[in-house]
Design a protein around this motif. Structure first.
Motif, PDB file in Angstrom:
ATOM      1  N   THR A   1       0.845  -1.203   0.000  1.00 16.26           N
ATOM      2  CA  THR A   1       0.000   0.000   0.000  1.00 16.26           C
ATOM      3  C   THR A   1       0.875   1.247   0.000  1.00 16.26           C
ATOM      4  O   THR A   1       0.637   2.194  -0.764  1.00 16.26           O
ATOM      5  CB  THR A   1      -0.946  -0.012   1.220  1.00 16.26           C
ATOM      6  N   GLN A   2       1.915   1.236   0.818  1.00 19.88           N
ATOM      7  CA  GLN A   2       2.846   2.368   0.876  1.00 19.88           C
ATOM      8  C   GLN A   2       3.569   2.545  -0.462  1.00 19.88           C
ATOM      9  O   GLN A   2       3.691   3.659  -0.979  1.00 19.88           O
ATOM     10  CB  GLN A   2       3.850   2.136   1.996  1.00 19.88           C
TER      11      GLN A   2
ATOM     12  N   LEU B   1       1.701   6.370  -7.025  1.00 18.26           N
ATOM     13  CA  LEU B   1       0.597   7.215  -7.493  1.00 18.26           C
ATOM     14  C   LEU B   1       0.951   8.690  -7.357  1.00 18.26           C
ATOM     15  O   LEU B   1       0.627   9.496  -8.241  1.00 18.26           O
ATOM     16  CB  LEU B   1      -0.691   6.910  -6.731  1.00 18.26           C
ATOM     17  N   LYS B   2       1.613   9.069  -6.255  1.00 22.54           N
ATOM     18  CA  LYS B   2       2.041  10.463  -6.097  1.00 22.54           C
ATOM     19  C   LYS B   2       2.944  10.870  -7.252  1.00 22.54           C
ATOM     20  O   LYS B   2       2.786  11.940  -7.822  1.00 22.54           O
ATOM     21  CB  LYS B   2       2.778  10.668  -4.774  1.00 22.54           C
ATOM     22  N   LYS B   3       3.866  10.001  -7.599  1.00 17.56           N
ATOM     23  CA  LYS B   3       4.807  10.285  -8.682  1.00 17.56           C
ATOM     24  C   LYS B   3       4.104  10.273 -10.042  1.00 17.56           C
ATOM     25  O   LYS B   3       4.293  11.171 -10.859  1.00 17.56           O
ATOM     26  CB  LYS B   3       5.951   9.266  -8.657  1.00 17.56           C
ATOM     27  N   ALA B   4       3.274   9.274 -10.280  1.00 19.72           N
ATOM     28  CA  ALA B   4       2.639   9.112 -11.589  1.00 19.72           C
ATOM     29  C   ALA B   4       1.630  10.210 -11.906  1.00 19.72           C
ATOM     30  O   ALA B   4       1.521  10.638 -13.055  1.00 19.72           O
ATOM     31  CB  ALA B   4       1.948   7.743 -11.657  1.00 19.72           C
ATOM     32  N   PHE B   5       0.885  10.659 -10.897  1.00 16.54           N
ATOM     33  CA  PHE B   5      -0.211  11.600 -11.149  1.00 16.54           C
ATOM     34  C   PHE B   5       0.009  12.967 -10.514  1.00 16.54           C
ATOM     35  O   PHE B   5      -0.889  13.808 -10.546  1.00 16.54           O
ATOM     36  CB  PHE B   5      -1.543  10.986 -10.698  1.00 16.54           C
ATOM     37  N   ASP B   6       1.209  13.175  -9.935  1.00 16.62           N
ATOM     38  CA  ASP B   6       1.574  14.452  -9.339  1.00 16.62           C
ATOM     39  C   ASP B   6       0.468  14.957  -8.411  1.00 16.62           C
ATOM     40  O   ASP B   6       0.055  16.115  -8.480  1.00 16.62           O
ATOM     41  CB  ASP B   6       1.872  15.477 -10.442  1.00 16.62           C
TER      42      ASP B   6
END
Length: 163
Positions: free
Chosen positions: A82-83, A89-94
């Motif tokens: 999960t982490q 996701l933070k990196k992929a979708f800013d």
């Protein structure tokens, strides 16, 4: 042993994904998978909220209906996955934030009878909890999955110093 809420003869869609079976009625395809280990599989959800692209589900490879039945030794690997997916996701979708959810039994909002953790990219004013989820095309999911896989690869390279 808790009472199962799955109907008689339940044909689990998440088991189909894990086993690599693409069948009618199961929207998730193999191209949606972004991360897989011996224990778990993570894939882009076929249903997403409009302002939260790339919503990922993490499921055990073995059929476990809910949190109550999840073997305790699986808890740490699930939290680690999960982490990892949250970072990807933070990196992929800013996105400036991440939310996770996990539902158990009908009263808890569970509607697929296989344990799963939701990981959502979050944005200011996205109204995640105030909007309805929608089916996302295979083409859109495939692009989202590719973004997430690229982000995972970058995170892995940083972790192991292979830049």
């Amino acid at each position: 042993q808790m009472t199962s809420h799955a109907p008689e003869g339940y044909d689990c869609p998440f088991c189909a994904v894990v086993q690599g079976t693409e069948k009618d009625g199961v929207a998730t395809k193999q191209v949606d998978i972004v991360h897989q280990t011996d224990l778990l599989t993570a894939f882009v959800s076929s249903h997403q909220w409009p302002a939260n692209p790339g919503h990922v589900l993490i499921v055990p490879n073995g059929h476990v209906e809910n949190l109550y039945e999840l073997p305790s030794e699986w808890a740490e690997p699930f939290q680690a996955a999960t982490q990892l997916l949250a970072r990807a996701l933070k990196k992929a979708f800013d996105c400036p934030g991440i939310s996770t959810r996990q539902h158990n039994e009908p009263a808890g909002g569970q509607d697929v009878w296989h344990y799963h953790v939701h990981v959502f990219p979050r944005f200011e004013g996205d109204e995640l909890y105030g909007s309805d989820r929608q089916r996302v095309s295979e083409d859109v999911r495939s692009k989202q999955a590719e973004q997430i896989r690229r982000a995972l690869k970058i995170l892995e390279e940083r972790e192991y110093g292979e830049e």
